[in-house]
Scaffold this motif. Sequence first.
Motif, PDB file in Angstrom:
ATOM      1  N   THR A 132      14.155  -1.476   9.136  1.00 34.63           N
ATOM      2  CA  THR A 132      13.337  -2.686   9.164  1.00 34.63           C
ATOM      3  C   THR A 132      13.291  -3.375   7.804  1.00 34.63           C
ATOM      4  O   THR A 132      13.457  -4.584   7.696  1.00 34.63           O
ATOM      5  CB  THR A 132      11.910  -2.343   9.618  1.00 34.63           C
ATOM      6  OG1 THR A 132      11.980  -1.694  10.868  1.00 34.63           O
ATOM      7  CG2 THR A 132      11.066  -3.577   9.748  1.00 34.63           C
TER       8      THR A 132
ATOM      9  N   ILE B 173       4.724  -1.249   6.251  1.00 35.18           N
ATOM     10  CA  ILE B 173       4.152  -2.560   5.894  1.00 35.18           C
ATOM     11  C   ILE B 173       3.228  -2.395   4.695  1.00 35.18           C
ATOM     12  O   ILE B 173       3.317  -3.144   3.717  1.00 35.18           O
ATOM     13  CB  ILE B 173       3.374  -3.173   7.067  1.00 35.18           C
ATOM     14  CG1 ILE B 173       4.299  -3.483   8.229  1.00 35.18           C
ATOM     15  CG2 ILE B 173       2.686  -4.462   6.626  1.00 35.18           C
ATOM     16  CD1 ILE B 173       3.570  -3.973   9.453  1.00 35.18           C
TER      17      ILE B 173
ATOM     18  N   LEU C  74      -1.384 -17.568   6.370  1.00 37.43           N
ATOM     19  CA  LEU C  74      -0.041 -17.069   6.661  1.00 37.43           C
ATOM     20  C   LEU C  74       0.921 -18.190   7.047  1.00 37.43           C
ATOM     21  O   LEU C  74       2.038 -17.921   7.477  1.00 37.43           O
ATOM     22  CB  LEU C  74      -0.099 -16.042   7.796  1.00 37.43           C
ATOM     23  CG  LEU C  74      -0.671 -14.680   7.415  1.00 37.43           C
ATOM     24  CD1 LEU C  74      -0.892 -13.836   8.647  1.00 37.43           C
ATOM     25  CD2 LEU C  74       0.260 -13.956   6.461  1.00 37.43           C
TER      26      LEU C  74
ATOM     27  N   PRO D 117       2.593  -9.361   0.755  1.00 37.24           N
ATOM     28  CA  PRO D 117       3.475  -8.988   1.866  1.00 37.24           C
ATOM     29  C   PRO D 117       4.467  -7.888   1.490  1.00 37.24           C
ATOM     30  O   PRO D 117       5.059  -7.278   2.365  1.00 37.24           O
ATOM     31  CB  PRO D 117       4.216 -10.283   2.203  1.00 37.24           C
ATOM     32  CG  PRO D 117       3.448 -11.363   1.550  1.00 37.24           C
ATOM     33  CD  PRO D 117       2.753 -10.766   0.379  1.00 37.24           C
TER      34      PRO D 117
ATOM     35  N   LEU E 194      -0.650  -8.294   4.458  1.00 39.81           N
ATOM     36  CA  LEU E 194       0.343  -9.312   4.795  1.00 39.81           C
ATOM     37  C   LEU E 194      -0.022 -10.647   4.163  1.00 39.81           C
ATOM     38  O   LEU E 194       0.850 -11.424   3.782  1.00 39.81           O
ATOM     39  CB  LEU E 194       0.471  -9.452   6.311  1.00 39.81           C
ATOM     40  CG  LEU E 194       1.188  -8.285   6.976  1.00 39.81           C
ATOM     41  CD1 LEU E 194       1.129  -8.400   8.476  1.00 39.81           C
ATOM     42  CD2 LEU E 194       2.637  -8.205   6.519  1.00 39.81           C
TER      43      LEU E 194
ATOM     44  N   ILE F  82      -3.871  -4.112   7.265  1.00 38.31           N
ATOM     45  CA  ILE F  82      -2.551  -4.677   7.577  1.00 38.31           C
ATOM     46  C   ILE F  82      -2.593  -6.190   7.365  1.00 38.31           C
ATOM     47  O   ILE F  82      -1.735  -6.772   6.690  1.00 38.31           O
ATOM     48  CB  ILE F  82      -2.170  -4.383   9.042  1.00 38.31           C
ATOM     49  CG1 ILE F  82      -2.043  -2.901   9.295  1.00 38.31           C
ATOM     50  CG2 ILE F  82      -0.890  -5.102   9.431  1.00 38.31           C
ATOM     51  CD1 ILE F  82      -0.825  -2.288   8.749  1.00 38.31           C
TER      52      ILE F  82
ATOM     53  N   ILE G 117       8.325 -12.764  11.690  1.00 40.40           N
ATOM     54  CA  ILE G 117       8.121 -11.341  11.903  1.00 40.40           C
ATOM     55  C   ILE G 117       6.863 -10.866  11.161  1.00 40.40           C
ATOM     56  O   ILE G 117       6.166  -9.958  11.600  1.00 40.40           O
ATOM     57  CB  ILE G 117       9.395 -10.562  11.483  1.00 40.40           C
ATOM     58  CG1 ILE G 117       9.487  -9.258  12.236  1.00 40.40           C
ATOM     59  CG2 ILE G 117       9.487 -10.372  10.013  1.00 40.40           C
ATOM     60  CD1 ILE G 117       9.903  -9.430  13.666  1.00 40.40           C
ATOM     61  N   ILE G 118       6.570 -11.500  10.027  1.00 39.46           N
ATOM     62  CA  ILE G 118       5.351 -11.172   9.293  1.00 39.46           C
ATOM     63  C   ILE G 118       4.131 -11.539  10.139  1.00 39.46           C
ATOM     64  O   ILE G 118       3.161 -10.768  10.250  1.00 39.46           O
ATOM     65  CB  ILE G 118       5.307 -11.940   7.954  1.00 39.46           C
ATOM     66  CG1 ILE G 118       6.466 -11.532   7.055  1.00 39.46           C
ATOM     67  CG2 ILE G 118       3.972 -11.743   7.258  1.00 39.46           C
ATOM     68  CD1 ILE G 118       6.279 -10.239   6.350  1.00 39.46           C
TER      69      ILE G 118
ATOM     70  N   GLN H 163       4.974 -18.254   6.548  1.00 45.16           N
ATOM     71  CA  GLN H 163       5.587 -16.930   6.438  1.00 45.16           C
ATOM     72  C   GLN H 163       6.609 -16.758   7.563  1.00 45.16           C
ATOM     73  O   GLN H 163       6.536 -17.439   8.584  1.00 45.16           O
ATOM     74  CB  GLN H 163       4.517 -15.844   6.577  1.00 45.16           C
ATOM     75  CG  GLN H 163       3.487 -15.841   5.476  1.00 45.16           C
ATOM     76  CD  GLN H 163       3.978 -15.127   4.244  1.00 45.16           C
ATOM     77  OE1 GLN H 163       5.133 -14.711   4.197  1.00 45.16           O
ATOM     78  NE2 GLN H 163       3.128 -14.999   3.255  1.00 45.16           N
TER      79      GLN H 163
ATOM     80  N   LEU I  31       5.270   2.147  11.472  1.00 44.84           N
ATOM     81  CA  LEU I  31       5.470   0.739  11.106  1.00 44.84           C
ATOM     82  C   LEU I  31       4.415   0.306  10.087  1.00 44.84           C
ATOM     83  O   LEU I  31       4.717  -0.375   9.091  1.00 44.84           O
ATOM     84  CB  LEU I  31       5.398  -0.132  12.360  1.00 44.84           C
ATOM     85  CG  LEU I  31       5.661  -1.614  12.136  1.00 44.84           C
ATOM     86  CD1 LEU I  31       7.100  -1.828  11.724  1.00 44.84           C
ATOM     87  CD2 LEU I  31       5.352  -2.429  13.372  1.00 44.84           C
ATOM     88  N   PHE I  32       3.179   0.722  10.311  1.00 39.71           N
ATOM     89  CA  PHE I  32       2.105   0.372   9.378  1.00 39.71           C
ATOM     90  C   PHE I  32       2.366   0.965   8.004  1.00 39.71           C
ATOM     91  O   PHE I  32       2.091   0.344   6.982  1.00 39.71           O
ATOM     92  CB  PHE I  32       0.759   0.873   9.897  1.00 39.71           C
ATOM     93  CG  PHE I  32       0.261   0.117  11.090  1.00 39.71           C
ATOM     94  CD1 PHE I  32       0.845  -1.083  11.441  1.00 39.71           C
ATOM     95  CD2 PHE I  32      -0.777   0.596  11.850  1.00 39.71           C
ATOM     96  CE1 PHE I  32       0.397  -1.791  12.541  1.00 39.71           C
ATOM     97  CE2 PHE I  32      -1.227  -0.102  12.958  1.00 39.71           C
ATOM     98  CZ  PHE I  32      -0.635  -1.296  13.299  1.00 39.71           C
TER      99      PHE I  32
ATOM    100  N   GLY J 118      -1.789  -5.947  13.398  1.00 37.90           N
ATOM    101  CA  GLY J 118      -2.964  -5.534  12.632  1.00 37.90           C
ATOM    102  C   GLY J 118      -4.236  -6.057  13.262  1.00 37.90           C
ATOM    103  O   GLY J 118      -5.229  -5.333  13.400  1.00 37.90           O
ATOM    104  N   LEU J 119      -4.188  -7.300  13.679  1.00 43.52           N
ATOM    105  CA  LEU J 119      -5.333  -7.921  14.340  1.00 43.52           C
ATOM    106  C   LEU J 119      -5.714  -7.138  15.592  1.00 43.52           C
ATOM    107  O   LEU J 119      -6.899  -6.891  15.862  1.00 43.52           O
ATOM    108  CB  LEU J 119      -4.953  -9.353  14.721  1.00 43.52           C
ATOM    109  CG  LEU J 119      -6.063 -10.306  15.083  1.00 43.52           C
ATOM    110  CD1 LEU J 119      -6.925 -10.544  13.877  1.00 43.52           C
ATOM    111  CD2 LEU J 119      -5.470 -11.619  15.569  1.00 43.52           C
TER     112      LEU J 119
ATOM    113  N   MET K 174       3.644  -9.010  12.835  1.00 42.98           N
ATOM    114  CA  MET K 174       3.009  -7.774  12.369  1.00 42.98           C
ATOM    115  C   MET K 174       1.545  -8.009  12.067  1.00 42.98           C
ATOM    116  O   MET K 174       0.710  -7.127  12.259  1.00 42.98           O
ATOM    117  CB  MET K 174       3.757  -7.254  11.155  1.00 42.98           C
ATOM    118  CG  MET K 174       5.157  -6.813  11.512  1.00 42.98           C
ATOM    119  SD  MET K 174       5.878  -5.748  10.310  1.00 42.98           S
ATOM    120  CE  MET K 174       7.242  -6.651   9.725  1.00 42.98           C
ATOM    121  N   ALA K 175       1.214  -9.220  11.590  1.00 42.39           N
ATOM    122  CA  ALA K 175      -0.203  -9.522  11.339  1.00 42.39           C
ATOM    123  C   ALA K 175      -0.996  -9.454  12.637  1.00 42.39           C
ATOM    124  O   ALA K 175      -2.129  -8.959  12.654  1.00 42.39           O
ATOM    125  CB  ALA K 175      -0.350 -10.898  10.708  1.00 42.39           C
TER     126      ALA K 175
ATOM    127  N   VAL L  54      13.511  -5.030  13.379  1.00 44.65           N
ATOM    128  CA  VAL L  54      12.218  -4.409  13.664  1.00 44.65           C
ATOM    129  C   VAL L  54      12.348  -3.452  14.835  1.00 44.65           C
ATOM    130  O   VAL L  54      12.942  -3.781  15.846  1.00 44.65           O
ATOM    131  CB  VAL L  54      11.164  -5.472  14.002  1.00 44.65           C
ATOM    132  CG1 VAL L  54       9.846  -4.817  14.331  1.00 44.65           C
ATOM    133  CG2 VAL L  54      11.008  -6.413  12.852  1.00 44.65           C
TER     134      VAL L  54
ATOM    135  N   LEU M 273       7.950  -3.188   2.469  1.00 47.48           N
ATOM    136  CA  LEU M 273       9.218  -3.259   3.186  1.00 47.48           C
ATOM    137  C   LEU M 273      10.353  -3.311   2.174  1.00 47.48           C
ATOM    138  O   LEU M 273      10.265  -4.003   1.167  1.00 47.48           O
ATOM    139  CB  LEU M 273       9.242  -4.507   4.071  1.00 47.48           C
ATOM    140  CG  LEU M 273       8.305  -4.483   5.280  1.00 47.48           C
ATOM    141  CD1 LEU M 273       8.175  -5.860   5.879  1.00 47.48           C
ATOM    142  CD2 LEU M 273       8.810  -3.514   6.313  1.00 47.48           C
TER     143      LEU M 273
END
Lengths: 358, 328
Positions: free
Chosen positions: A70, A278, B111, A337, A333, A329, B117-118, B114, A274-275, B125-126, B121-122, A76, A282
């Motif tokens: 990834t 992140i 964001l 990031p 991000l 997370i 894919i970011i 961005q 994955l976390f 997380g949410l 992933m956010a 991914v 990455l």
Amino acid sequence: MFYREAGDFKTSYRDDSQTFPIRLDRMGYYILMFVAFLVVPFFINDYWVNAVFAPFLIYAIAALGLNILTGYAGQVSLGTGGFMAVGAYASYKLMTSFPEVSILIHIILAGGITAVVGVAFGLPSLRIKGFYLAVATLAAQFFLVWVFNKVPWFYNYSASGQINAPERSVFGVIVTGPNTEAWAKYMICLVFVVVLAWVARNLTRGMMGRKWMGIRDMDIAAEIIGVNPLMAKMSAFAVSSFFVGIAGALFFTVYLGAAEAGEAFGITKSFLILFMIIIGGLGSIFGSFAGAAFMVLMPVFLKNVLVGGLGWPTDLAAHFEFMIVGGLIVVFLIVEPHGLAQLWRLTKEKLRLWPFPH
Amino acid sequence: MPEQLLFAMEVTLNGLMAGVLYALVALGFVLIFKASGIFNYAQGVMALFAALTLVGIQQGQVPFAHLINAVFGTEVHHFPWQVPSLIAIVLAAGVMILFAWIVEKYVLQHLIGQPDIILFMATIGLAYFMEGFGDIMWGSDIKKLDVGLPQGMNATIDQVTFDWFGYGFFIDNLDIVAAIVASLLVAALTIFSQYSKQGRALRAVADDHSAALSVGISLRFIWVLVWSIAGFVALVAGIMWGAKSGVQFSLSLIALKALPVLMLGGFTSIPGAIVGGLIIGVGEQLFEFTIGPMIGGATQNWFAYVLALIFLIFRPQGLFGEKIIERV
């Protein structure tokens, strides 16, 4: 003041391209290796190895693997749990079918088998990209777990559907099964981690890693300048799955001892790893370790503070953990990031100049 | 007619009904994806959260009771009142709108620009955050959701099919209601996006962000709007799923199945979401019915994903998706 490359003269290309170009880093690395190999094993006990060290080291391998796929190659994957299951069941079948062969070979072979499975499930990545691929890897996750639950051959027709690691030893020291001593568990994981991290580091800074990063940054452009996307993507899937497979094998044989596919290698495991990458960062080897350490230590820490310190019920603490992980997370991000690895890099930049501002 | 064929027909019908429920979740995904290009993984958890909130309000639960009890050593759990279903639904929708606003202000705003894919992933997380938050707020026990929807076997269909074929089909009333609600929802959404001012703005944003900005459409407002609508769709989906199988964590896992539905139908197409949902619903039921017994059953777990995977290899943009054009 102390953290400088000044005065550390490089007299050969070899010196110039080493992993730790700054003397203090190198020393730190040697000290870390010394402590890890020659100090920790003498002080470690069952609690520490089961709660912290074994999961950290094993997840670090898995995170390295996923980071290659990834972080470096930009594909991914949400199928990490499924591939770990392949490693676990492959090692189980090998251990029970060829008891006389060393377990080290079994674990490496389990990684190889996982690599083959990974390539098979990675084939669609040639056609589909981005989160389409992420969802496609979910197919691997659910299908593999289902196969291991439904085909009795994989768990040797045991009544419970579980697999149990038989007792095996390396150089006369028991490393699997209930009679394993804490330091033996720790050492076998550590050896694998160090070797694999070395492999990962050298793969990612060599030709292969550059090809992966080319594919990640812009696959069409990379193809035009002569990167073969088939080879690059498939090699990323193979190497990544190899790492993840070894992590799965160690997770089952050394850490858990007994496992059931749906429970130990479910979708939550995929997300956990994955976390890790992140939060860790990455596309960074250090990040894989930092993320794994963070995600292993945080629940332990929360449990100690909330349950042990404040006396809250455990389920409440578990829900808080979810909230904190999810929140972190998002925060990472937004704010950084590139994760903990980037923070570490920035700290080092600052340290180089310290005490001067520029 | 042979027994097997009748069975297959019944299975197909039930699959169609299950497919409607998948489509409901998928609808929320499509709305957000079209308007903001965000693949909102949290949609499933939003459905769970909405359903939890609805049950909580309806039964007059004290929010965060578990936490309050743990911190202050008290024993609070319920307010002395019960809220009628309709008011509870309106209040729950209000909570989802508030949630949309918070997400826009504190997450999405930061964001913008961005890589996709970011953002994806956010939203993962949410999803985790909401899952923990929902459990802390309302407790994690399995709740029964009852807003007065009819349940149980539909006697008329059973009778009619018995008269026709000599074999009564079992169709749940709830599934029929879900199908009706879903079609109403789609109709309402279509009318909204075709004829209202905000709907047009929404389509403009979906078409081209910068062009929409340049003619004076507020992106922020549109995002809040679209997340609110998605929240409302999640509430509807949550009510349906919750009434069917209770409000519990597995709700968010069922919602994961909306992903292959989307891949099949295409990320940008509302009809695609519906058709994809129906195909997956029927496909997995029929597969389980015909092939399942031969290979050990429980194939529903993976069939949808594998179907989508195989399908994507031949048509990467899905059934109704726009053609993917790539430039360097």
